[in-house]
Design an enzyme around this catalytic site. Structure first.
Site, mmCIF file in Angstrom:
data_model
loop_
_atom_site.group_PDB
_atom_site.id
_atom_site.type_symbol
_atom_site.label_atom_id
_atom_site.label_comp_id
_atom_site.label_asym_id
_atom_site.label_seq_id
_atom_site.Cartn_x
_atom_site.Cartn_y
_atom_site.Cartn_z
ATOM 1 N N GLU A 119 7.073 10.129 0.308
ATOM 2 C CA GLU A 119 6.697 10.947 -0.845
ATOM 3 C C GLU A 119 5.311 11.563 -0.670
ATOM 4 O O GLU A 119 4.458 11.037 0.044
ATOM 5 C CB GLU A 119 6.712 10.091 -2.121
ATOM 6 C CG GLU A 119 8.115 9.620 -2.501
ATOM 7 C CD GLU A 119 8.151 8.779 -3.775
ATOM 8 O OE1 GLU A 119 9.225 8.724 -4.398
ATOM 9 O OE2 GLU A 119 7.122 8.181 -4.158
ATOM 10 N N CYS A 132 -1.964 14.384 -2.302
ATOM 11 C CA CYS A 132 -1.952 12.988 -1.875
ATOM 12 C C CYS A 132 -0.893 12.853 -0.787
ATOM 13 O O CYS A 132 0.305 13.038 -1.041
ATOM 14 C CB CYS A 132 -1.638 12.097 -3.072
ATOM 15 S SG CYS A 132 -1.729 10.340 -2.724
ATOM 16 N N CYS A 139 5.035 0.355 3.849
ATOM 17 C CA CYS A 139 3.675 -0.160 4.071
ATOM 18 C C CYS A 139 3.775 -1.633 4.440
ATOM 19 O O CYS A 139 4.680 -2.331 3.971
ATOM 20 C CB CYS A 139 2.824 0.020 2.813
ATOM 21 S SG CYS A 139 1.066 -0.348 3.084
ATOM 22 N N CYS A 143 -0.077 -5.174 -0.917
ATOM 23 C CA CYS A 143 -1.025 -5.333 -2.024
ATOM 24 C C CYS A 143 -0.234 -5.598 -3.305
ATOM 25 O O CYS A 143 0.705 -4.854 -3.628
ATOM 26 C CB CYS A 143 -1.905 -4.086 -2.157
ATOM 27 S SG CYS A 143 -2.924 -3.774 -0.700
ATOM 28 N N CYS A 146 0.560 -2.867 -6.045
ATOM 29 C CA CYS A 146 1.035 -1.565 -5.569
ATOM 30 C C CYS A 146 2.539 -1.573 -5.341
ATOM 31 O O CYS A 146 3.074 -2.435 -4.637
ATOM 32 C CB CYS A 146 0.304 -1.212 -4.266
ATOM 33 S SG CYS A 146 0.776 0.373 -3.566
ATOM 34 N N GLY A 194 1.514 4.027 2.718
ATOM 35 C CA GLY A 194 1.056 3.555 4.012
ATOM 36 C C GLY A 194 -0.454 3.381 4.118
ATOM 37 O O GLY A 194 -1.218 3.826 3.265
ATOM 38 N N GLU A 195 -0.861 2.713 5.179
ATOM 39 C CA GLU A 195 -2.277 2.493 5.517
ATOM 40 C C GLU A 195 -2.634 3.446 6.659
ATOM 41 O O GLU A 195 -2.178 3.280 7.792
ATOM 42 C CB GLU A 195 -2.484 1.033 5.942
ATOM 43 C CG GLU A 195 -3.785 0.733 6.672
ATOM 44 C CD GLU A 195 -5.041 1.131 5.913
ATOM 45 O OE1 GLU A 195 -5.763 2.021 6.417
ATOM 46 O OE2 GLU A 195 -5.301 0.572 4.831
ATOM 47 N N SER A 226 -8.353 6.965 2.726
ATOM 48 C CA SER A 226 -8.453 5.700 2.001
ATOM 49 C C SER A 226 -7.897 4.571 2.852
ATOM 50 O O SER A 226 -6.800 4.682 3.396
ATOM 51 C CB SER A 226 -7.682 5.786 0.682
ATOM 52 O OG SER A 226 -7.714 4.542 0.003
ATOM 53 N N SER A 248 -10.142 0.679 -0.721
ATOM 54 C CA SER A 248 -9.428 -0.004 -1.800
ATOM 55 C C SER A 248 -10.023 -1.401 -1.957
ATOM 56 O O SER A 248 -9.597 -2.346 -1.295
ATOM 57 C CB SER A 248 -7.932 -0.078 -1.476
ATOM 58 O OG SER A 248 -7.362 1.207 -1.450
ATOM 59 N N LEU A 249 -11.003 -1.520 -2.834
ATOM 60 C CA LEU A 249 -11.736 -2.787 -2.973
ATOM 61 C C LEU A 249 -11.014 -3.723 -3.945
ATOM 62 O O LEU A 249 -10.581 -4.805 -3.573
ATOM 63 C CB LEU A 249 -13.161 -2.504 -3.454
ATOM 64 C CG LEU A 249 -14.121 -3.686 -3.400
ATOM 65 C CD1 LEU A 249 -14.353 -4.135 -1.970
ATOM 66 C CD2 LEU A 249 -15.445 -3.336 -4.065
ATOM 67 N N HIS A 250 -10.942 -3.339 -5.205
ATOM 68 C CA HIS A 250 -10.105 -3.964 -6.235
ATOM 69 C C HIS A 250 -10.515 -5.367 -6.674
ATOM 70 O O HIS A 250 -9.971 -5.878 -7.654
ATOM 71 C CB HIS A 250 -8.636 -3.983 -5.808
ATOM 72 C CG HIS A 250 -8.096 -2.640 -5.455
ATOM 73 N ND1 HIS A 250 -8.248 -1.535 -6.279
ATOM 74 C CD2 HIS A 250 -7.443 -2.202 -4.343
ATOM 75 C CE1 HIS A 250 -7.690 -0.485 -5.693
ATOM 76 N NE2 HIS A 250 -7.211 -0.858 -4.522
ATOM 77 N N ASN A 327 -1.384 1.234 -13.154
ATOM 78 C CA ASN A 327 -0.169 1.986 -13.480
ATOM 79 C C ASN A 327 1.042 1.076 -13.320
ATOM 80 O O ASN A 327 1.317 0.591 -12.223
ATOM 81 C CB ASN A 327 -0.051 3.203 -12.554
ATOM 82 C CG ASN A 327 -1.159 4.213 -12.804
ATOM 83 O OD1 ASN A 327 -1.334 4.701 -13.914
ATOM 84 N ND2 ASN A 327 -1.939 4.508 -11.769
ATOM 85 N N CYS A 370 -1.303 6.549 -9.115
ATOM 86 C CA CYS A 370 -1.835 5.648 -8.092
ATOM 87 C C CYS A 370 -1.106 4.308 -8.123
ATOM 88 O O CYS A 370 -0.983 3.677 -9.171
ATOM 89 C CB CYS A 370 -3.325 5.438 -8.330
ATOM 90 S SG CYS A 370 -4.101 4.368 -7.114
#
Length: 397
Positions: A119, A132, A139, A143, A146, A194-195, A226, A248-250, A327, A370
């Site tokens: 996507e 984006c 992935c 996470c 996600c 993906g990373e 990112s 992506s700290l979070h 989200n 996101c």
């Protein structure tokens, strides 16, 4: 089938690097560098001088003019256009489904030649438009907050599949020929499925095409990559790609980040923040962006905000913090922090002199926000997707 080992001393997840030949035997030029186009022409028996000239012409038509048909390339002789058409193609990803949110956000479900779905999302704003872009099908990072992380990793996208997303977006927005001003698509973020740093070569090669001044010509200042914290690849990304970095700290403690970003068990907070401090070119004009998803009673306390400030100061990081209201998606174990809690968290960081805007969720109603991207092929049957694609073709006439 060859497999690429993911970078890092302990990573051992095989990512098949598959290039599916076209059924008609033609070579797709999208994603090839100028030298690769020249080499492809030479391998098709064009003499070296001709190959160099034609590669330059093709580059201009493909990336500056957006041409997909050799017959519109008017500075190439007619018989040569026919010769090119027999051997090459200028492709685009297949669009299986295109959705538009009530807020104007657009999401495309795309399909590759080998039947893999991924996507991309376009987010319009008053003064800019951000695409984006995905780097993998699925992935491997898992996470917890996600939706994409609930998919299995299928494979890396090729440079052509990464660039193809940009080309398709500009087709849809009517933004050919390429020009630096007046465009809706002004920014790119490698924040899709993906990373990106686990598909380093393809992402680097694709972004070099996007940044090329004679082609798509998007400034590196307008591109953000990112990562969830693939520490060994971060310095290389700064040196070889040189775009803006988002992390992506979070979470700000080992216990919570280990839970929600499992990669933290391999590359801990200290390693990650030191890699941010060492990122080439980082300064007050090119700050690192920390992405921080707001999870109720998990990472949103006043203490968390103060610890985030302390860490940024400790590593002397020119940084901003993007606060992302969580989200929701089906089966998620988390809830979004209350609006008042998010405001309080943001104000504590702002009071310390660090920018901490709250991102407005976009495209939630079409699962384009996101953390919500997940190939719709996992939600619809293949027959249903094929039917939708057929209806789209009929509608287009």
């Amino acid at each position: 089938m060859p497999a690429m080992q993911i970078p890092g001393p302990l990573d051992s997840v095989p990512v098949p690097r598959v290039s599916t030949p076209r059924a008609d035997g033609r070579i797709d030029l999208i994603g090839l560098s100028r030298d690769q186009i020249r080499e492809a022409l030479a391998e098709s028996q064009l003499d070296p001088r001709q190959a160099k000239l034609r590669a330059k012409q093709l580059w201009h038509w493909i990336y500056n003019r957006g041409a997909t048909d050799f017959h519109v390339m008017t500075d190439i002789a007619k018989d040569m256009r026919g010769w090119l058409e027999q051997r090459f193609v200028v492709g685009r990803p297949q669009v299986v489904e295109a959705q538009v949110s009530s807020d104007g956000t657009r999401k495309w479900l795309l399909r590759s030649d080998d039947g893999q779905d991924y996507e991309m999302v376009f987010i319009p704003d008053a003064d800019r438009g951000t695409l984006c872009v995905s780097s993998q099908v699925g992935c491997t990072l898992n996470c917890r907050f996600c939706y994409t992380g609930t998919m299995r990793l299928v494979r890396n996208l090729t440079p052509g599949e990464v660039v193809g997303q940009v080309m398709l977006a500009r087709d849809s927005l009517g933004e050919w020929p390429s020009q630096p001003d007046g465009r809706m698509l002004t920014n790119i973020v490698m924040m899709g499925m993906g990373e990106p740093l686990y598909n380093f070569d393809s992402v680097r090669d694709a972004l070099k095409i996007v940044m090329d001044g004679d082609g798509i010509a998007l400034s590196r200042r307008r591109i953000t990559l990112s990562t969830s914290g693939v520490v060994p690849m971060m310095a290389r990304a700064g040196a070889e790609i040189g775009v803006n970095l988002a992390v992506s700290l979070h979470a700000v403690t080992k216990e919570i980040r280990d839970e929600i970003v499992p990669l933290n068990r391999k590359y801990g907070l200290e390693q990650l923040l030191q890699a941010c401090a060492d990122y080439p070119g980082v300064n007050n004009a090119r700050r690192i962006t920390f992405e921080y998803v707001m999870l109720k009673d998990k990472n949103d306390s006043d203490e968390d905000a103060r610890e985030l400030v302390r860490l940024i100061r400790k590593y002397r990081l020119p940084a901003k913090v993007n606060l992302i209201p969580f989200n929701p998606w089906p089966g998620s174990p988390y809830e979004c922090s209350d609006p008042e809690r998010i405001r309080r968290f943001s104000s504590l960081i702002f009071e310390a002199g660090i920018s901490a805007p709250v991102r407005t969720p976009r495209g939630r109603d079409i699962m384009a926000a996101c953390g919500q991207l997940k190939s719709s092929s996992e939600k619809k049957s293949r027959a249903e997707l094929d039917r939708l694609a057929e209806e789209k073709q009929l509608a287009l006439g």
